[in-house]
Design a protein around this motif. Structure first.
Motif, PDB file in Angstrom:
ATOM      1  N   TYR A   1       4.523  10.634   5.604  1.00  0.00           N
ATOM      2  CA  TYR A   1       4.180  10.870   7.012  1.00  0.00           C
ATOM      3  C   TYR A   1       2.798  10.305   7.330  1.00  0.00           C
ATOM      4  N   LEU A   2       1.828  10.518   6.461  1.00  0.00           N
ATOM      5  CA  LEU A   2       0.474  10.015   6.689  1.00  0.00           C
ATOM      6  C   LEU A   2       0.427   8.492   6.684  1.00  0.00           C
ATOM      7  N   LEU A   3       1.324   7.887   5.907  1.00  0.00           N
ATOM      8  CA  LEU A   3       1.384   6.418   5.864  1.00  0.00           C
ATOM      9  C   LEU A   3       2.020   5.822   7.111  1.00  0.00           C
ATOM     10  N   GLY A   4       2.668   6.690   7.896  1.00  0.00           N
ATOM     11  CA  GLY A   4       3.301   6.231   9.142  1.00  0.00           C
ATOM     12  C   GLY A   4       4.652   5.594   8.928  1.00  0.00           C
TER      13      GLY A   4
ATOM     14  N   ARG B   1       0.833  -1.197   0.000  1.00  0.00           N
ATOM     15  CA  ARG B   1       0.000   0.000   0.000  1.00  0.00           C
ATOM     16  C   ARG B   1       0.871   1.252   0.000  1.00  0.00           C
ATOM     17  N   ALA B   2       1.918   1.259   0.814  1.00  0.00           N
ATOM     18  CA  ALA B   2       2.824   2.414   0.865  1.00  0.00           C
ATOM     19  C   ALA B   2       3.520   2.618  -0.472  1.00  0.00           C
ATOM     20  N   ALA B   3       3.951   1.518  -1.099  1.00  0.00           N
ATOM     21  CA  ALA B   3       4.633   1.624  -2.393  1.00  0.00           C
ATOM     22  C   ALA B   3       3.718   2.236  -3.440  1.00  0.00           C
ATOM     23  N   LEU B   4       2.460   1.811  -3.472  1.00  0.00           N
ATOM     24  CA  LEU B   4       1.522   2.338  -4.464  1.00  0.00           C
ATOM     25  C   LEU B   4       1.194   3.803  -4.213  1.00  0.00           C
ATOM     26  N   VAL B   5       0.969   4.165  -2.948  1.00  0.00           N
ATOM     27  CA  VAL B   5       0.609   5.551  -2.635  1.00  0.00           C
ATOM     28  C   VAL B   5       1.778   6.484  -2.936  1.00  0.00           C
ATOM     29  N   LEU B   6       2.985   6.099  -2.554  1.00  0.00           N
ATOM     30  CA  LEU B   6       4.143   6.948  -2.831  1.00  0.00           C
ATOM     31  C   LEU B   6       4.388   7.068  -4.331  1.00  0.00           C
ATOM     32  N   THR B   7       4.169   5.993  -5.059  1.00  0.00           N
ATOM     33  CA  THR B   7       4.293   6.053  -6.522  1.00  0.00           C
ATOM     34  C   THR B   7       3.256   7.005  -7.111  1.00  0.00           C
ATOM     35  N   ALA B   8       2.032   6.911  -6.603  1.00  0.00           N
ATOM     36  CA  ALA B   8       0.973   7.798  -7.089  1.00  0.00           C
ATOM     37  C   ALA B   8       1.280   9.260  -6.768  1.00  0.00           C
ATOM     38  N   ALA B   9       2.051   9.500  -5.704  1.00  0.00           N
ATOM     39  CA  ALA B   9       2.327  10.865  -5.254  1.00  0.00           C
ATOM     40  C   ALA B   9       3.516  11.516  -5.953  1.00  0.00           C
TER      41      ALA B   9
END
Length: 314
Positions: free
Chosen positions: A311-314, A262-270
């Motif tokens: 930061y939001l992903l913790g 989940r973190a990998a996908l969100v950071l990629t999207a960002a």
């Protein structure tokens, strides 16, 4: 937050290093273009090859990962298209370009190095699974939608769907990233161990993929800039840096992805908008300034936005 920023900042500092190298005349932009070719055709394909060949998927299905990411892409692309056509009154071609600029992440030149640094090997595995379909899906969707918009603007004239799909298919088959992924999959499925010497060579080249990609991207940024379309470019940049990762995060939670994926996908999207938005604009001769402005704005703001999401992903 300061620890997260210290992890993210080096990624964008390497982009700045590339920009300064060209801006000060130490090296020319053509050197950066050659480095980009090396990254795209050699270094990153070997990184993907190594990752897939050595991966332990443990029976994990990639479909939830793909659905989570592309659900966010669909929402963001649609929002970008509607903003351009309804809010700013642009034609359908600019609408397609706005959608591409809002939803096409720079997975190769920024996403891979960033995820590797902040998430680690599990994140790289998730990125490899995503990249296996990301480029083909986004390029096919962008090309088909732009061709359809062109046909509407030209009163129905244009290439047939069969001709278009054939051309896109040929381009993908020759794409070095696709070749690297497929070769890695063959080695993985066959269970063939790489000889130690060959493995060392592959590792050495794959390990420089990240830094070389970031510096070469920085060296290419001078051809972009912000010119006109600032209002619409600000909207597409906001969609890219805020809406897309928010949608991917929500989808990741709903589909129950593990925290690393989940973190990998969100950071990629960002991460900032990929240069493919510029390539599509260049191919169809429309929306150059919108694509360039979005790439520049998202790159300038990327370090801050990615840090916030981390930061939001913790």
């Amino acid at each position: 937050m300061s620890e997260i920023f210290s992890d993210v900042l080096p990624v964008f500092l390497l982009i700045l290093v590339g920009w300064v190298i060209v801006r000060t005349g130490v090296l020319t932009a053509s050197v950066g273009e050659a480095m980009s070719e090396f990254v795209f055709k050699i270094a990153v394909p070997l990184l993907l090859f190594r990752t897939i060949a050595e991966a332990d998927f443990r029976g994990t299905s990639p479909f939830r990962l793909w659905i989570a990411y592309f659900a966010g892409v669909a929402v963001t692309w649609t929002a970008g298209h509607l903003a351009a056509t309804r809010l700013f009154g642009r034609d359908a071609r600019i609408g397609v370009l706005a959608g591409v600029s809002s939803a096409f992440a720079n997975t190769i030149f920024i996403g891979l190095p960033l995820v590797g640094r902040t998430v680690g090997p599990e994140g790289i595995m998730a990125m490899s699974i995503l990249i296996a379909v990301h480029l083909p899906t986004m390029m096919i969707a962008g090309t088909l939608l732009m061709e359809q918009a062109e046909r509407r603007e030209n009163g129905g004239a244009g290439r047939s769907m069969g001709e278009l799909l054939t051309q896109v298919g040929r381009n993908l088959i020759r794409n070095p990233l696709v070749i690297g992924l497929l070769c890695g999959l063959v080695v993985h499925l066959a269970g063939i161990p790489l000889p130690a010497t060959l493995g060392t060579v592959v590792d050495n080249i794959a390990n420089i993929a990240g830094p070389a990609a970031l510096i070469s991207l920085g060296m290419a940024l001078r051809q972009y800039g912000v010119s006109g379309n600032l209002g619409i470019a600000s909207v597409t940049a906001a969609f890219k840096l805020v809406l897309l990762p928010a949608c991917v995060l929500a989808a990741g939670y709903l589909l129950g992805l593990n925290p690393q994926w989940r973190a990998a996908l969100v950071l990629t999207a960002a991460v900032p908008t990929g240069v493919n938005a510029w390539l599509i604009a260049n191919r169809f001769g429309v929306g150059h300034s919108l694509a360039a402005s979005t790439i520049t704005l998202t790159t300038a703001l990327g370090a801050f936005s990615v840090s916030v999401w981390a930061y939001l992903l913790g």
